[in-house]
Design an enzyme around this catalytic site. Structure first.
Site, mmCIF file in Angstrom:
data_model
loop_
_atom_site.group_PDB
_atom_site.id
_atom_site.type_symbol
_atom_site.label_atom_id
_atom_site.label_comp_id
_atom_site.label_asym_id
_atom_site.label_seq_id
_atom_site.Cartn_x
_atom_site.Cartn_y
_atom_site.Cartn_z
ATOM 1 N N GLN A 152 7.931 12.408 -5.591
ATOM 2 C CA GLN A 152 6.879 13.577 -5.819
ATOM 3 C C GLN A 152 7.059 14.466 -6.981
ATOM 4 O OE1 GLN A 152 3.965 13.729 -4.298
ATOM 5 N NE2 GLN A 152 3.961 13.059 -2.448
ATOM 6 N N TYR A 165 5.897 2.830 3.348
ATOM 7 C CA TYR A 165 5.853 3.445 2.035
ATOM 8 C C TYR A 165 6.769 4.389 1.715
ATOM 9 C CZ TYR A 165 1.024 1.166 2.878
ATOM 10 O OH TYR A 165 0.188 0.318 3.338
ATOM 11 N N GLU A 175 9.537 -0.192 1.739
ATOM 12 C CA GLU A 175 9.059 0.115 0.518
ATOM 13 C C GLU A 175 9.054 -1.177 -0.305
ATOM 14 O OE1 GLU A 175 8.220 2.685 -1.529
ATOM 15 O OE2 GLU A 175 8.260 1.212 -3.171
ATOM 16 N N ASP A 232 2.750 6.828 4.118
ATOM 17 C CA ASP A 232 2.484 7.742 2.732
ATOM 18 C C ASP A 232 2.110 6.759 1.777
ATOM 19 O OD1 ASP A 232 2.413 9.648 0.742
ATOM 20 O OD2 ASP A 232 4.589 10.027 0.569
ATOM 21 N N CYS A 267 -2.430 10.752 -0.789
ATOM 22 C CA CYS A 267 -2.761 11.505 -2.215
ATOM 23 C C CYS A 267 -4.146 11.054 -2.578
ATOM 24 C CB CYS A 267 -1.650 11.150 -3.199
ATOM 25 S SG CYS A 267 -1.394 9.457 -3.390
HETATM 26 N N1 SAH Z 1 7.206 8.440 0.923
HETATM 27 C C1 SAH Z 1 7.705 8.424 -0.452
HETATM 28 C C2 SAH Z 1 6.956 7.613 -1.403
HETATM 29 C C3 SAH Z 1 5.371 7.778 -1.532
HETATM 30 S S1 SAH Z 1 4.467 7.261 -2.877
HETATM 31 C C4 SAH Z 1 8.017 9.886 -1.067
HETATM 32 O O1 SAH Z 1 7.094 10.954 -0.485
HETATM 33 O O2 SAH Z 1 8.496 9.894 -1.887
HETATM 34 C C5 SAH Z 1 4.000 5.762 -2.256
HETATM 35 C C6 SAH Z 1 5.207 4.689 -2.417
HETATM 36 O O3 SAH Z 1 4.524 3.119 -1.854
HETATM 37 C C7 SAH Z 1 5.806 4.156 -3.697
HETATM 38 O O4 SAH Z 1 7.026 4.330 -3.570
HETATM 39 C C8 SAH Z 1 5.330 2.845 -3.814
HETATM 40 O O5 SAH Z 1 6.469 1.988 -4.631
HETATM 41 C C9 SAH Z 1 5.254 2.411 -2.440
HETATM 42 N N2 SAH Z 1 4.213 1.035 -2.355
HETATM 43 C C10 SAH Z 1 3.111 0.488 -2.917
HETATM 44 N N3 SAH Z 1 2.584 -0.305 -2.234
HETATM 45 C C11 SAH Z 1 3.255 -0.642 -1.217
HETATM 46 C C12 SAH Z 1 3.323 -1.893 -0.426
HETATM 47 N N4 SAH Z 1 2.319 -2.548 -0.411
HETATM 48 N N5 SAH Z 1 4.204 -2.067 0.535
HETATM 49 C C13 SAH Z 1 5.036 -0.979 0.494
HETATM 50 N N6 SAH Z 1 5.231 -0.085 -0.305
HETATM 51 C C14 SAH Z 1 4.391 0.300 -1.238
#
Ligand code: SAH
Length: 478
Positions: free
Chosen positions: A215, A244, A265, A313, A340
């Site tokens: 973030q 995620y 992830e 997320d 977001c």
């Molecule tokens: N929860 C974390 C990341 C949120 S951002 C935090 O707060 O830091 C969204 C995340 O989803 C990113 O790390 C991205 O790499 C991941 N992402 C995107 N598409 C995805 C998918 N299909 N499956 C799993 N993760 C995914």
């Protein structure tokens, strides 16, 4: 009087900040209105959580360089949705030290005669610079994105850069030799330091590699995560899915309050960071999987596995049907959705509310002051919980007072509504609980009411029952 913000001189051209020249209070009001416009059909939208100091918050800064006709090098950002460079020396929302480093690299590139990459001809070396800073740790990672791994006098360049900025803790060469609008290429070569930064959030330390998501506004992120975890109302016995999960932040911060965390992830580097972060923080009840979240959930559902809470997320594009339909099959009591992208949140909420969930709370957070973006955290609960979730015990009214923040809030809202609409009438938690049961709304798991009404307990008088029923109707609970 509301403070008038200083207007950035390149605001129009850059396009990154929609709310330049708009007072911060007004920015928050507008974001509140936008969020309410999109989400109020699902329930109440709480007031947006803004920043005390909405400047220089971005811990991730990106810059692009360009040769000018007179031999100088310009540095700035691409104009929104284009590849035209807008020269920028400093930015109101970016880390100030990072902006200084970007200017130093411009100066050094000239003195070291480093060719700036030209997107049209494909000729040149230096494409971008990406800087990440750890707000709490003070660590700084500089990523030099180059078209070829051959960087002339790289040792001297690194030495000169570190001499001017001793705060730099790592320098990485990232090779991006593709014709692409992506900033980073796949390969990293560490020139100095560890190749990543560490930062702290909510008392935990996290390693963040160049490709991993983190973030950009750490001050607001701590508030956001605390809220998300509070909404999950954890009792040390749950199996929580952190979908995620990025570098594992939310799940790890929640780990002490649960039995088990499973993180999923897609990004391989982020998962490597997550695994290393669990070790770093001596956390033993988390497991991370490097998979597509939707696919992972489908597999979990097919194996008949269970999760008590799903924290999700996703990126701005939101989730997908594979994921959401598996959430419904796994049937967690609670889903905490951190978003977001309010538009995709609406789409996903439509699905979840059609399939047995209801939005219980929704709070927008201003993670991106001056820009158009807004973050939202939403709690969804199952409309009806399974009978197995209830335990038959006899309790007294005093016990009812020791409830979770979330349930208490709901009860408090009902009490407030009843008082406001019935000349200050007071109703107890017990009476609300009795009426809820009578109306067929199952109680939250910490309201362990007896199934058979206990004669020793006071019974809700008719007049109060009617007032509570009105409140339940107003909150669309019946
Ligand atoms: N929860 C974390 C990341 C949120 S951002 C935090 O707060 O830091 C969204 C995340 O989803 C990113 O790390 C991205 O790499 C991941 N992402 C995107 N598409 C995805 C998918 N299909 N499956 C799993 N993760 C995914």
């Amino acid at each position: 009087m509301e403070q008038k913000e200083n207007v950035c001189s390149v605001a129009k051209k850059c396009g990154g900040c929609r709310y330049q020249g708009v007072s911060y209070q007004e920015q928050l009001r507008r974001k509140q209105r936008i969020t309410e416009g999109l989400l109020k059909k699902f329930g109440k939208v709480e007031p947006i959580i803004g920043m005390e100091d909405p400047y220089y918050y971005r811990n991730k800064v990106h810059a692009t360089y360009k040769h000018m006709r007179n031999g100088d090098i310009a540095v700035g950002r691409y104009e929104e949705s284009s590849h035209r460079l807008v020269p920028i020396e400093s930015c109101q929302i970016e880390d100030q030290k990072a902006d200084e480093v970007i200017q130093t690299i411009r100066k050094l590139a000239k003195s070291f005669k480093i060719k700036i990459f030209n997107e049209d001809s494909g000729y040149g070396l230096l494409r971008h610079v990406l800087i990440r800073t750890g707000r709490k740790t003070g660590e700084m990672l500089v990523v030099l994105v180059v078209a070829s791994p051959v960087f002339p006098s790289k040792n001297n360049f690194v030495k000169a850069l570190r001499k001017e900025h001793p705060e730099i803790t790592s320098i990485v060469l990232n090779i991006n030799d593709k014709k692409t609008s992506m900033i980073l290429g796949e390969r990293n070569i560490v020139l100095y330091g560890k190749g990543y930064i560490q930062d702290e959030l909510c008392g935990y330390t996290f390693r963040i590699s160049p490709h991993s998501f983190y973030q950009v506004n750490p001050v607001q992120t701590e508030r956001l995560y605390k809220k998300a975890i509070r909404l999950a109302d954890l009792k040390r016995k749950e199996k929580v899915l952190d979908a995620y999960c990025g570098i594992g932040t939310i799940g790890m911060i929640a780990s002490k309050q649960v039995k088990e965390v499973i993180g999923v992830e897609l990004n391989r580097d982020a998962i490597k960071d997550a695994i290393s972060n669990a070790k770093r923080n001596h956390i033993h009840n988390v497991t991370f999987y490097n998979e597509d979240a939707g696919q992972f959930m489908v597999e979990m559902a097919e194996k008949g596995e269970h999760a008590d809470v799903v924290i999700m997320d996703p990126p701005r594009t939101g989730s997908d049907e594979a994921f959401l339909s598996s959430v419904v099959r796994l049937a967690p009591n609670k889903v905490v959705y951190v978003s977001c992208g309010p538009e995709t949140l609406v789409r996903d909420l439509k699905y979840l509310t059609k399939h047995g969930y209801r939005m219980k709370e929704c709070t927008p957070f201003d993670l991106f002051p001056f820009t158009k973006h807004v973050e939202t955290v939403v709690l969804l609960s199952q409309l009806r919980q399974k009978p197995d979730d209830y335990i038959d015990v006899d309790i007294d009214v005093a016990e009812l007072e020791g409830t979770s923040a979330e349930t208490k809030a709901t009860y408090e809202k009902i009490k407030k509504y009843v008082a406001e609409h019935n000349d200050g009438m007071k109703v107890s938690n017990l009476y609300i609980a009795q009426v809820k049961r009578k109306c067929g709304i199952e109680l939250a798991e910490n309201f362990n009411l007896p199934k058979s009404e206990d004669a020793r307990q006071p019974r809700c008088p008719k007049e109060k029952e009617e007032a509570i029923v009105e409140a339940l109707k107003a909150f669309q609970m019946i």
